[in-house]
Scaffold this motif. Structure first.
Motif, PDB file in Angstrom:
ATOM      1  N   GLU A 149       0.830  -1.204   0.000  1.00  9.68           N
ATOM      2  CA  GLU A 149       0.000   0.000   0.000  1.00  9.68           C
ATOM      3  C   GLU A 149       0.867   1.257   0.000  1.00  9.68           C
ATOM      4  O   GLU A 149       0.576   2.231  -0.715  1.00  9.68           O
ATOM      5  N   ILE A 150       1.927   1.247   0.795  1.00 11.71           N
ATOM      6  CA  ILE A 150       2.839   2.399   0.822  1.00 11.71           C
ATOM      7  C   ILE A 150       3.482   2.601  -0.535  1.00 11.71           C
ATOM      8  O   ILE A 150       3.562   3.725  -1.048  1.00 11.71           O
ATOM      9  N   CYS A 151       3.929   1.499  -1.158  1.00 13.06           N
ATOM     10  CA  CYS A 151       4.585   1.586  -2.468  1.00 13.06           C
ATOM     11  C   CYS A 151       3.605   2.061  -3.546  1.00 13.06           C
ATOM     12  O   CYS A 151       3.964   2.851  -4.420  1.00 13.06           O
ATOM     13  N   ALA A 152       2.383   1.569  -3.490  1.00 19.06           N
ATOM     14  CA  ALA A 152       1.377   1.963  -4.485  1.00 19.06           C
ATOM     15  C   ALA A 152       1.112   3.459  -4.421  1.00 19.06           C
ATOM     16  O   ALA A 152       0.974   4.130  -5.451  1.00 19.06           O
ATOM     17  N   GLN A 153       1.057   3.981  -3.205  1.00 18.62           N
ATOM     18  CA  GLN A 153       0.807   5.412  -3.031  1.00 18.62           C
ATOM     19  C   GLN A 153       1.957   6.253  -3.576  1.00 18.62           C
ATOM     20  O   GLN A 153       1.759   7.396  -4.003  1.00 18.62           O
ATOM     21  N   ALA A 154       3.160   5.687  -3.567  1.00 16.08           N
ATOM     22  CA  ALA A 154       4.343   6.416  -4.035  1.00 16.08           C
ATOM     23  C   ALA A 154       4.707   6.074  -5.471  1.00 16.08           C
ATOM     24  O   ALA A 154       5.720   6.577  -5.994  1.00 16.08           O
ATOM     25  N   GLY A 155       3.925   5.201  -6.108  1.00 11.23           N
ATOM     26  CA  GLY A 155       4.212   4.812  -7.485  1.00 11.23           C
ATOM     27  C   GLY A 155       5.372   3.850  -7.616  1.00 11.23           C
ATOM     28  O   GLY A 155       5.987   3.743  -8.676  1.00 11.23           O
ATOM     29  N   GLN A 156       5.695   3.113  -6.558  1.00 18.46           N
ATOM     30  CA  GLN A 156       6.800   2.154  -6.598  1.00 18.46           C
ATOM     31  C   GLN A 156       6.282   0.773  -7.013  1.00 18.46           C
ATOM     32  O   GLN A 156       5.114   0.435  -6.818  1.00 18.46           O
TER      33      GLN A 156
END
Length: 206
Positions: A149-156
């Protein structure tokens, strides 16, 4: 409305004796290992008669298994409460999970000694191996979901989340080993900070 039956004095004593046996078995495993946890040792630590183990658990092996299940349940409750807390953002959940790994209720001399005793038996016991393995997978999967979820929010990419979860799980296990070997000099705050620092190497927006 369902009315619960009142607990009788006999029920109270039965529950108390069961907890005494579990506490005695935990102490015995911590001090003597699983193989050294005999009926006599448990009886001595609990102050109860020999027949109490069979009465409450059926056998010594079932008592030891109950200790493993109780510890797993206690450990999972802590990280699951943070993981399922919808009032927290994904970043806050991850930080809370990292912090929870090093609370005194989870990371204590007794609990860690017992876990390492069970892990040493897992190579020859499918029962212990499956319990520990399923617990480890559930924890790593929860880390992955939060990291994803953190990566998705940052486009990772999703692969970053997978690597972050595996790295955090491995580091936490290593820190538990460090605590087990030298609990007196273990710094819980440094351990928490290290986990969060590693997470930020993968996810700078944390």
């Amino acid at each position: 409305m369902t009315i619960k039956p009142r607990q009788t004095a006999r029920d109270f004593q039965k529950a108390k004796n069961r907890e005494l046996l579990l506490a005695a078995a935990k102490k015995a495993i911590c001090l003597h290992g699983i193989k050294g946890t005999t009926v006599d040792v448990v009886q001595n630590y609990s102050g109860l008669g020999r027949g109490m183990i069979n009465q409450h658990f059926g056998s010594k092996s079932d008592l030891i298994w109950a200790v493993a299940e109780a510890l797993m349940a206690q450990y999972q409750q802590v990280w699951q409460e943070n993981f399922s807390n919808d009032t927290l953002s994904a970043s806050e959940k991850l930080i809370a999970i990292c912090n929870g790994e090093f609370t005194e209720s989870i990371l204590s001399k007794q609990s860690v000694s017992i876990w390492f005793a069970f892990r040493s038996e897992s190579s020859t016991s499918a029962k212990y191996h499956d319990l520990i393995g399923s617990g480890d997978r559930a924890f790593t999967n929860a880390l992955y979901e939060v990291c994803k979820e953190i990566c998705a929010q940052a486009g990772q990419a999703d692969g970053v989340a997978q690597n972050a979860a595996r790295a955090l799980s491995a580091v936490m296990e290593g820190l538990w080993t460090e605590f087990h070997l030298d609990p007196e000099n273990f710094d819980r705050d440094e351990a928490r900070a290290l986990c969060i620092d590693i997470a930020r190497k993968y996810m700078p927006t944390l």
